[in-house]
Design an enzyme around this catalytic site. Structure first.
Site, PDB file in Angstrom:
ATOM      1  N   TRP A 122      -8.289  19.271  29.158  1.00  0.00           N
ATOM      2  CA  TRP A 122      -8.102  17.982  29.846  1.00  0.00           C
ATOM      3  C   TRP A 122      -6.602  17.797  30.107  1.00  0.00           C
ATOM      4  O   TRP A 122      -5.772  18.361  29.402  1.00  0.00           O
ATOM      5  CB  TRP A 122      -8.665  16.820  29.027  1.00  0.00           C
ATOM      6  CG  TRP A 122      -8.072  16.616  27.649  1.00  0.00           C
ATOM      7  CD1 TRP A 122      -8.599  17.076  26.476  1.00  0.00           C
ATOM      8  CD2 TRP A 122      -6.859  15.921  27.306  1.00  0.00           C
ATOM      9  NE1 TRP A 122      -7.780  16.717  25.422  1.00  0.00           N
ATOM     10  CE2 TRP A 122      -6.701  16.001  25.902  1.00  0.00           C
ATOM     11  CE3 TRP A 122      -5.889  15.242  28.036  1.00  0.00           C
ATOM     12  CZ2 TRP A 122      -5.632  15.421  25.212  1.00  0.00           C
ATOM     13  CZ3 TRP A 122      -4.812  14.669  27.353  1.00  0.00           C
ATOM     14  CH2 TRP A 122      -4.694  14.763  25.970  1.00  0.00           C
ATOM     15  N   GLU A 165       4.448  11.690  18.794  1.00  0.00           N
ATOM     16  CA  GLU A 165       4.027  12.784  19.687  1.00  0.00           C
ATOM     17  C   GLU A 165       5.171  13.189  20.623  1.00  0.00           C
ATOM     18  O   GLU A 165       5.354  14.373  20.915  1.00  0.00           O
ATOM     19  CB  GLU A 165       2.823  12.358  20.534  1.00  0.00           C
ATOM     20  CG  GLU A 165       1.532  12.098  19.768  1.00  0.00           C
ATOM     21  CD  GLU A 165       0.823  13.368  19.312  1.00  0.00           C
ATOM     22  OE1 GLU A 165       1.290  14.482  19.636  1.00  0.00           O
ATOM     23  OE2 GLU A 165      -0.191  13.242  18.606  1.00  0.00           O
ATOM     24  N   GLU A 203       0.052  20.131  22.735  1.00  0.00           N
ATOM     25  CA  GLU A 203       0.539  18.875  22.169  1.00  0.00           C
ATOM     26  C   GLU A 203       1.285  18.028  23.208  1.00  0.00           C
ATOM     27  O   GLU A 203       1.258  16.805  23.154  1.00  0.00           O
ATOM     28  CB  GLU A 203       1.482  19.170  20.991  1.00  0.00           C
ATOM     29  CG  GLU A 203       0.783  19.623  19.730  1.00  0.00           C
ATOM     30  CD  GLU A 203       0.086  18.485  19.011  1.00  0.00           C
ATOM     31  OE1 GLU A 203       0.432  17.320  19.232  1.00  0.00           O
ATOM     32  OE2 GLU A 203      -0.834  18.771  18.218  1.00  0.00           O
ATOM     33  N   HIS A 206      -0.336  15.082  24.713  1.00  0.00           N
ATOM     34  CA  HIS A 206      -0.603  13.867  23.920  1.00  0.00           C
ATOM     35  C   HIS A 206       0.431  12.777  24.178  1.00  0.00           C
ATOM     36  O   HIS A 206       0.083  11.627  24.442  1.00  0.00           O
ATOM     37  CB  HIS A 206      -0.633  14.212  22.417  1.00  0.00           C
ATOM     38  CG  HIS A 206      -1.670  15.238  22.058  1.00  0.00           C
ATOM     39  ND1 HIS A 206      -1.766  15.814  20.813  1.00  0.00           N
ATOM     40  CD2 HIS A 206      -2.645  15.806  22.807  1.00  0.00           C
ATOM     41  CE1 HIS A 206      -2.755  16.671  20.796  1.00  0.00           C
ATOM     42  NE2 HIS A 206      -3.303  16.695  22.004  1.00  0.00           N
ATOM     43  N   GLU A 256      -1.837  17.952  10.823  1.00  0.00           N
ATOM     44  CA  GLU A 256      -2.833  17.913  11.900  1.00  0.00           C
ATOM     45  C   GLU A 256      -4.024  17.057  11.495  1.00  0.00           C
ATOM     46  O   GLU A 256      -4.554  16.291  12.297  1.00  0.00           O
ATOM     47  CB  GLU A 256      -3.305  19.333  12.253  1.00  0.00           C
ATOM     48  CG  GLU A 256      -2.230  20.198  12.890  1.00  0.00           C
ATOM     49  CD  GLU A 256      -1.897  19.806  14.333  1.00  0.00           C
ATOM     50  OE1 GLU A 256      -2.415  18.808  14.842  1.00  0.00           O
ATOM     51  OE2 GLU A 256      -1.079  20.529  14.929  1.00  0.00           O
ATOM     52  N   THR A 259      -2.967  13.426  11.549  1.00  0.00           N
ATOM     53  CA  THR A 259      -2.866  12.945  12.930  1.00  0.00           C
ATOM     54  C   THR A 259      -4.244  12.667  13.520  1.00  0.00           C
ATOM     55  O   THR A 259      -4.439  11.681  14.221  1.00  0.00           O
ATOM     56  CB  THR A 259      -2.143  13.989  13.797  1.00  0.00           C
ATOM     57  OG1 THR A 259      -1.004  14.439  13.094  1.00  0.00           O
ATOM     58  CG2 THR A 259      -1.723  13.405  15.114  1.00  0.00           C
ATOM     59  N   ASP A 288      -8.236  17.344  19.764  1.00  0.00           N
ATOM     60  CA  ASP A 288      -7.236  18.434  19.787  1.00  0.00           C
ATOM     61  C   ASP A 288      -6.656  18.651  18.397  1.00  0.00           C
ATOM     62  O   ASP A 288      -6.492  19.784  17.932  1.00  0.00           O
ATOM     63  CB  ASP A 288      -6.063  18.073  20.714  1.00  0.00           C
ATOM     64  CG  ASP A 288      -6.327  18.433  22.168  1.00  0.00           C
ATOM     65  OD1 ASP A 288      -7.422  18.940  22.478  1.00  0.00           O
ATOM     66  OD2 ASP A 288      -5.410  18.186  22.994  1.00  0.00           O
ATOM     67  N   GLU A 289      -6.324  17.541  17.749  1.00  0.00           N
ATOM     68  CA  GLU A 289      -5.694  17.645  16.421  1.00  0.00           C
ATOM     69  C   GLU A 289      -6.640  18.331  15.430  1.00  0.00           C
ATOM     70  O   GLU A 289      -6.199  19.120  14.594  1.00  0.00           O
ATOM     71  CB  GLU A 289      -5.288  16.259  15.877  1.00  0.00           C
ATOM     72  CG  GLU A 289      -4.542  15.340  16.820  1.00  0.00           C
ATOM     73  CD  GLU A 289      -3.154  15.808  17.234  1.00  0.00           C
ATOM     74  OE1 GLU A 289      -2.832  16.986  17.033  1.00  0.00           O
ATOM     75  OE2 GLU A 289      -2.413  14.979  17.791  1.00  0.00           O
ATOM     76  N   HIS A 292      -6.473  21.965  16.014  1.00  0.00           N
ATOM     77  CA  HIS A 292      -5.228  22.506  15.450  1.00  0.00           C
ATOM     78  C   HIS A 292      -5.316  22.601  13.927  1.00  0.00           C
ATOM     79  O   HIS A 292      -4.837  23.550  13.328  1.00  0.00           O
ATOM     80  CB  HIS A 292      -4.034  21.619  15.831  1.00  0.00           C
ATOM     81  CG  HIS A 292      -3.779  21.571  17.314  1.00  0.00           C
ATOM     82  ND1 HIS A 292      -3.061  20.582  17.918  1.00  0.00           N
ATOM     83  CD2 HIS A 292      -4.160  22.422  18.304  1.00  0.00           C
ATOM     84  CE1 HIS A 292      -3.001  20.807  19.215  1.00  0.00           C
ATOM     85  NE2 HIS A 292      -3.667  21.912  19.480  1.00  0.00           N
TER      86      HIS A 292
HETATM   87 FE   LIG Z   1      -1.929  18.602  16.793  1.00  0.00          FE
HETATM   88 FE   LIG Z   2      -0.600  15.571  18.841  1.00  0.00          FE
END
Ligand SMILES: [Fe+2]
Ligand SMILES: [Fe+2]
Length: 431
Positions: A122, A165, A203, A206, A256, A259, A288-289, A292
């Site tokens: 995205w 971020e 990242e 974000h 991660e 977050t 996403d986090e 990760h």
């Molecule tokens: Fe992350």
């Molecule tokens: Fe992030």
């Protein structure tokens, strides 16, 4: 990566070195967060020397502590000597570098597939009003009317997350400070360097997304936020990982997950306030986090498998020092205690709490099966015992702290425990 609070006792956090005001050389002063304590006068010198560590059992020759005596200048011609807090670097013995070289192929097969191809990722534009569309103004107005329902305390949390971020250059620098995995050329083809660059690229979306969203909302003071970002990137971060990838990957595993929790909570709160689109934004980032987190925890899991002592020491050492948050040097040019204030609001609102910190620790102890790790030295077993008993002890402390904070927070309005945040045009928010 992002985040907010450190350990479960805010009082304790405030006295931790990592949370004390940074000290820097005078030539840098104008770019960084000013230090109130610089005001005193004295002559000083600047030196950087290699000294033997007294805190580590590694070969002293391999241990570097950068001990800087900084020449600090006030705005007048007077000067003062200050000793910058010790920044420990390179405590990993050189033979361990081989481990990371040997893991190159494994990382390519196991870690790199956890990245998402660009074409399948995205982009911020997917979640924002399209400025090329005829309905742009209408979409912006919808966004703004939804934002009106959200309280200032919510925006303080969201802005703090966004600023964290946006300090992404610091985190890429951090990863490239780790021995054995750094990107040696800037376009290195090793698996570790490939991961770091692609992780950074993921990242980067974000901060972009949250920044644009907040800009369009009209609810926050963008100039103050932009200043805070500039201060924060200029200040960097010091999270005591000693350039060691063992420490570093424990840190990123923790961060991660932290977050993901924080973005998940800002999403949940947005939904509760009726802003479903913002909830979606936070949810996309949180996902996403999580991905990760999977990558970093898998790396540490592998380290436990091939070097149980090294992984155990790294994990225990990081927890002894507490996980400092990436934005621990946050400053807006005004509030000397901005990090504490922001953390207190995030705690009270439930975006990231001391209980979350303990949950994450508990999760990681279970994720890496710490209790069952074998093949340890006597020192390694001590570290194992420490880690296995830590979460229950911290939980009790967290519960006590939360209770005290709730008590003082409920009295907040009567006792004037309100703080003005420049991010929301100096409006006061309850701590
Ligand atoms: Fe992350
Ligand atoms: Fe992030």
């Amino acid at each position: 990566m992002a985040l907010i609070i450190g350990a479960p006792d805010l009082q304790m956090i405030r006295t931790m070195p990592a949370f004390q005001t940074p000290k820097v050389s005078c030539s840098l002063q104008r770019y960084l967060r000013p230090n109130k304590r610089w005001a005193a006068t004295n002559d000083g010198v600047y030196t950087a020397s290699r000294v033997q560590s007294t805190e580590t059992k590694e070969d002293p020759a391999e241990t570097t502590i950068m001990r800087k005596k900084a020449l600090i200048s006030s705005s007048s011609s007077s000067r003062r000597r200050q000793v910058v807090e010790d920044q420990k670097a390179h405590t990993m013995p050189p033979e361990k570098m081989e481990i990371f070289k040997a893991l190159e192929g494994w990382a390519e097969e196991t870690i790199l597939p956890l990245l998402k191809p660009v074409e399948q990722s995205w982009q911020p534009q997917d979640l924002l009003p399209d400025s090329a569309s005829e309905s742009f103004m209408e979409e912006v107005e919808e966004l703004r009317s939804r934002s009106r329902e959200l309280p200032d305390e919510y925006f303080v949390c969201l802005v703090g997350d966004m600023i964290t971020e946006e300090a992404l250059p610091t985190y890429q620098t951090f990863l490239n400070s780790l021995d054995g995995i750094r990107d040696e050329t800037g376009a290195s083809l090793t698996s570790w360097a490939t991961w770091t660059r692609a992780w950074t690229a993921e990242e980067n979306r974000h901060g972009d997304l949250l920044n644009k969203y907040l800009y369009l909302s009209g609810r926050v003071d963008m100039k103050q936020i932009e200043k805070t970002i500039q201060y924060l990137i200029g200040s960097g971060m010091y999270v005591k990982t000693e350039n060691s990838p063992y420490h570093g990957f424990v840190y990123t595993s923790f961060q991660e997950r932290a977050t993901a929790v924080a973005h998940g909570n800002t999403g949940r709160l947005a939904k509760e306030h009726g802003d479903v689109q913002l909830a979606k934004v936070c949810g996309m980032i949180a996902a996403d986090e999580k991905r990760h987190e999977r990558a970093y925890t898998t790396i540490v899991e592998k380290l436990f498998e091939i070097d149980p002592d090294g992984a155990m020491f790294g994990f225990a050492d990081m927890m002894k020092k507490n996980i400092s948050m990436p934005a621990h040097l946050v400053y807006d040019g005004r509030d000397e205690n901005l990090f504490d204030h922001f953390s207190a609001v995030a705690q009270r609102v439930g975006v990231y709490t001391v209980g979350d910190y303990v949950d994450i620790l508990e999760f990681l102890v279970g994720r890496w099966n710490v209790e069952k790790v074998t093949g340890l030295s006597a020192e390694g077993r001590k570290a194992q015992e420490y880690l296995c008993s830590l979460a229950p002890r911290m939980r009790r402390l967290a519960e006590r702290t939360t209770h005290q904070m709730m008590n003082s927070s409920s009295k907040g309005e009567e006792t004037g425990n309100m703080v003005a945040f420049t991010w929301v045009f100096d409006r006061k928010v309850k701590l």
